[in-house]
Design a protein around this motif. Sequence first.
Motif, PDB file in Angstrom:
ATOM      1  N   VAL A  43      11.778  -1.499  15.475  1.00 43.30           N
ATOM      2  CA  VAL A  43      11.076  -1.462  14.247  1.00 43.30           C
ATOM      3  C   VAL A  43      10.719  -0.106  14.320  1.00 43.30           C
ATOM      4  CG1 VAL A  43       9.129  -2.135  13.107  1.00 43.30           C
ATOM      5  CG2 VAL A  43      10.314  -3.867  14.237  1.00 43.30           C
ATOM      6  N   ASP A  44      11.082   0.528  12.847  1.00 42.90           N
ATOM      7  CA  ASP A  44      10.660   2.024  12.844  1.00 42.90           C
ATOM      8  C   ASP A  44       9.109   2.079  12.428  1.00 42.90           C
ATOM      9  OD1 ASP A  44      10.360   4.653  12.088  1.00 42.90           O
ATOM     10  OD2 ASP A  44      11.855   4.584  10.640  1.00 42.90           O
ATOM     11  N   MET A  45       8.333   2.675  13.204  1.00 38.02           N
ATOM     12  CA  MET A  45       6.944   2.754  13.045  1.00 38.02           C
ATOM     13  C   MET A  45       6.432   3.658  11.864  1.00 38.02           C
ATOM     14  SD  MET A  45       5.541   0.632  15.162  1.00 38.02           S
ATOM     15  CE  MET A  45       3.654   1.150  15.116  1.00 38.02           C
ATOM     16  N   GLN A  46       7.394   4.417  11.533  1.00 34.17           N
ATOM     17  CA  GLN A  46       6.857   5.311  10.124  1.00 34.17           C
ATOM     18  C   GLN A  46       7.048   4.218   8.906  1.00 34.17           C
ATOM     19  OE1 GLN A  46       5.669   8.407  10.173  1.00 34.17           O
ATOM     20  NE2 GLN A  46       5.622   7.684   8.113  1.00 34.17           N
ATOM     21  N   VAL A  47       8.041   3.571   8.975  1.00 33.87           N
ATOM     22  CA  VAL A  47       8.371   2.573   8.019  1.00 33.87           C
ATOM     23  C   VAL A  47       6.961   1.491   7.923  1.00 33.87           C
ATOM     24  CG1 VAL A  47       9.712   0.566   6.938  1.00 33.87           C
ATOM     25  CG2 VAL A  47      10.662   2.697   7.893  1.00 33.87           C
ATOM     26  N   ILE A  48       6.562   1.054   9.027  1.00 35.37           N
ATOM     27  CA  ILE A  48       5.375   0.301   8.922  1.00 35.37           C
ATOM     28  C   ILE A  48       4.172   0.988   8.707  1.00 35.37           C
ATOM     29  CG2 ILE A  48       3.676  -0.873  10.444  1.00 35.37           C
ATOM     30  CD1 ILE A  48       6.228  -2.160  11.836  1.00 35.37           C
ATOM     31  N   ASP A  49       4.007   2.275   9.023  1.00 36.55           N
ATOM     32  CA  ASP A  49       2.917   3.267   8.461  1.00 36.55           C
ATOM     33  C   ASP A  49       3.006   3.385   6.930  1.00 36.55           C
ATOM     34  OD1 ASP A  49       0.754   4.763   8.989  1.00 36.55           O
ATOM     35  OD2 ASP A  49       1.784   6.599   8.971  1.00 36.55           O
ATOM     36  N   ASP A  50       4.147   3.525   6.283  1.00 36.16           N
ATOM     37  CA  ASP A  50       4.204   3.604   4.874  1.00 36.16           C
ATOM     38  C   ASP A  50       3.876   2.229   4.256  1.00 36.16           C
ATOM     39  OD1 ASP A  50       5.304   6.234   5.446  1.00 36.16           O
ATOM     40  OD2 ASP A  50       7.539   5.560   4.879  1.00 36.16           O
ATOM     41  N   CYS A  51       4.340   1.240   4.928  1.00 36.07           N
ATOM     42  CA  CYS A  51       3.846  -0.129   4.214  1.00 36.07           C
ATOM     43  C   CYS A  51       2.381  -0.501   4.162  1.00 36.07           C
ATOM     44  CB  CYS A  51       4.560  -1.287   5.096  1.00 36.07           C
ATOM     45  SG  CYS A  51       6.192  -1.303   4.584  1.00 36.07           S
ATOM     46  N   VAL A  52       1.900   0.145   5.337  1.00 36.51           N
ATOM     47  CA  VAL A  52       0.346  -0.149   5.430  1.00 36.51           C
ATOM     48  C   VAL A  52      -0.283   0.771   4.429  1.00 36.51           C
ATOM     49  CG1 VAL A  52      -1.684   0.311   7.007  1.00 36.51           C
ATOM     50  CG2 VAL A  52       0.405  -0.868   7.939  1.00 36.51           C
ATOM     51  N   ASN A  53       0.032   1.955   4.469  1.00 38.54           N
ATOM     52  CA  ASN A  53      -0.497   2.952   3.327  1.00 38.54           C
ATOM     53  C   ASN A  53      -0.417   2.456   1.813  1.00 38.54           C
ATOM     54  OD1 ASN A  53      -1.519   4.631   5.355  1.00 38.54           O
ATOM     55  ND2 ASN A  53       0.421   5.794   5.447  1.00 38.54           N
ATOM     56  N   VAL A  54       0.579   2.060   1.388  1.00 32.95           N
ATOM     57  CA  VAL A  54       1.007   1.436   0.249  1.00 32.95           C
ATOM     58  C   VAL A  54       0.048   0.249   0.046  1.00 32.95           C
ATOM     59  CG1 VAL A  54       2.807   0.667  -1.380  1.00 32.95           C
ATOM     60  CG2 VAL A  54       3.358   2.650  -0.066  1.00 32.95           C
ATOM     61  N   ALA A  55       0.192  -0.768   1.183  1.00 32.06           N
ATOM     62  CA  ALA A  55      -0.695  -1.787   0.818  1.00 32.06           C
ATOM     63  C   ALA A  55      -2.243  -1.426   0.637  1.00 32.06           C
ATOM     64  CB  ALA A  55      -0.457  -3.022   1.883  1.00 32.06           C
ATOM     65  N   LEU A  56      -2.411  -0.677   1.326  1.00 32.31           N
ATOM     66  CA  LEU A  56      -4.213  -0.155   1.305  1.00 32.31           C
ATOM     67  C   LEU A  56      -4.266   0.541  -0.147  1.00 32.31           C
ATOM     68  CD1 LEU A  56      -5.028   1.339   4.569  1.00 32.31           C
ATOM     69  CD2 LEU A  56      -6.244  -0.453   3.448  1.00 32.31           C
ATOM     70  N   LYS A  57      -3.451   1.148  -0.558  1.00 37.54           N
ATOM     71  CA  LYS A  57      -3.649   1.863  -1.940  1.00 37.54           C
ATOM     72  C   LYS A  57      -3.650   0.656  -2.968  1.00 37.54           C
ATOM     73  CE  LYS A  57      -1.748   5.899  -3.704  1.00 37.54           C
ATOM     74  NZ  LYS A  57      -0.625   6.676  -4.023  1.00 37.54           N
ATOM     75  N   GLU A  58      -2.989  -0.577  -2.678  1.00 38.94           N
ATOM     76  CA  GLU A  58      -2.899  -1.306  -3.890  1.00 38.94           C
ATOM     77  C   GLU A  58      -4.206  -2.177  -3.853  1.00 38.94           C
ATOM     78  OE1 GLU A  58      -0.384  -5.781  -4.579  1.00 38.94           O
ATOM     79  OE2 GLU A  58       0.570  -3.784  -4.276  1.00 38.94           O
ATOM     80  N   ILE A  59      -4.645  -2.468  -2.649  1.00 36.52           N
ATOM     81  CA  ILE A  59      -5.856  -3.327  -2.493  1.00 36.52           C
ATOM     82  C   ILE A  59      -7.077  -2.694  -2.606  1.00 36.52           C
ATOM     83  CG2 ILE A  59      -7.543  -4.072  -0.540  1.00 36.52           C
ATOM     84  CD1 ILE A  59      -4.813  -4.577   1.238  1.00 36.52           C
ATOM     85  N   ASN A  60      -7.098  -1.093  -2.658  1.00 38.42           N
ATOM     86  CA  ASN A  60      -7.967  -0.278  -3.262  1.00 38.42           C
ATOM     87  C   ASN A  60      -8.278  -0.304  -4.706  1.00 38.42           C
ATOM     88  OD1 ASN A  60      -9.140   0.097  -0.638  1.00 38.42           O
ATOM     89  ND2 ASN A  60      -7.818   2.170  -0.640  1.00 38.42           N
ATOM     90  N   ASN A  61      -7.115  -0.464  -5.369  1.00 40.33           N
ATOM     91  CA  ASN A  61      -6.936  -0.457  -7.016  1.00 40.33           C
ATOM     92  C   ASN A  61      -7.143  -1.826  -7.490  1.00 40.33           C
ATOM     93  OD1 ASN A  61      -6.450   2.213  -6.901  1.00 40.33           O
ATOM     94  ND2 ASN A  61      -4.026   2.245  -6.768  1.00 40.33           N
ATOM     95  N   ARG A  62      -7.116  -2.977  -6.758  1.00 38.61           N
ATOM     96  CA  ARG A  62      -7.223  -4.235  -7.252  1.00 38.61           C
ATOM     97  C   ARG A  62      -8.508  -4.630  -7.676  1.00 38.61           C
ATOM     98  NH1 ARG A  62      -3.236  -8.759  -4.696  1.00 38.61           N
ATOM     99  NH2 ARG A  62      -4.922  -9.885  -5.720  1.00 38.61           N
ATOM    100  N   PHE A  63      -8.909  -5.241  -8.756  1.00 33.59           N
ATOM    101  CA  PHE A  63     -10.145  -5.288  -9.309  1.00 33.59           C
ATOM    102  C   PHE A  63     -10.813  -6.539  -8.738  1.00 33.59           C
ATOM    103  CE2 PHE A  63     -13.043  -7.699 -12.149  1.00 33.59           C
ATOM    104  CZ  PHE A  63     -13.993  -6.629 -12.260  1.00 33.59           C
ATOM    105  N   ASP A  64      -9.931  -7.555  -8.115  1.00 27.99           N
ATOM    106  CA  ASP A  64     -10.626  -8.651  -7.498  1.00 27.99           C
ATOM    107  C   ASP A  64     -10.987  -8.290  -6.063  1.00 27.99           C
ATOM    108  OD1 ASP A  64      -7.948  -8.299  -6.960  1.00 27.99           O
ATOM    109  OD2 ASP A  64      -7.540 -10.520  -6.604  1.00 27.99           O
TER     110      ASP A  64
END
Length: 165
Positions: free
Chosen positions: A13-34
């Motif tokens: 598993v490429d850890m950089q890809v996982i790092d990118d996924c975590v960052n994008v998921a955090l960004k989405e979670i921070n932007n969601r109203f619920d």
Amino acid sequence: MPKDPSFDIVSEVDMQVIDDCVNVALKEINNRFDFKGQNITIELNKGEKTITINAPADFVLNQVRDILFQKFIKRGLNQKCLREKKKEKAAGDSIREINEVVSGIDKDLAKTIVKDIKEMKLKVQASIQDEQIRVSGAKKDDLQAVINMIKEKDYPIPLQFTNYR
């Protein structure tokens, strides 16, 4: 005279890809109203290869994990690359889930894969080398048959095929 054709079965598993996924998921979670005002975190520890998810409730934890898995799918990662290590109560009513990133094939699973290959009764040799399996044989068609069989089986970790010669 060239050696017999061969390939390796690995779980990487490429850890950089996982790092990118975590960052994008955090960004989405921070932007969601619920999710506004809730204490939700996703932390990646590259050294220990773990992802820790903190959420205020079990239901929210499942939603956060689903968002993370959606990001995995978009980046071509299999969600089997995460294995739940432990789930525990954190401060207050919040829940903490620690997931480990699966890397390498453990000995028990490697033995199972080698046994499955030998049950095919093809003229191929499978040997365990550290955290990977080397498969070699005289005919490339036999090696292709082994690859197809492994793709059809549902192993608990994602497997890739490398060094096909």
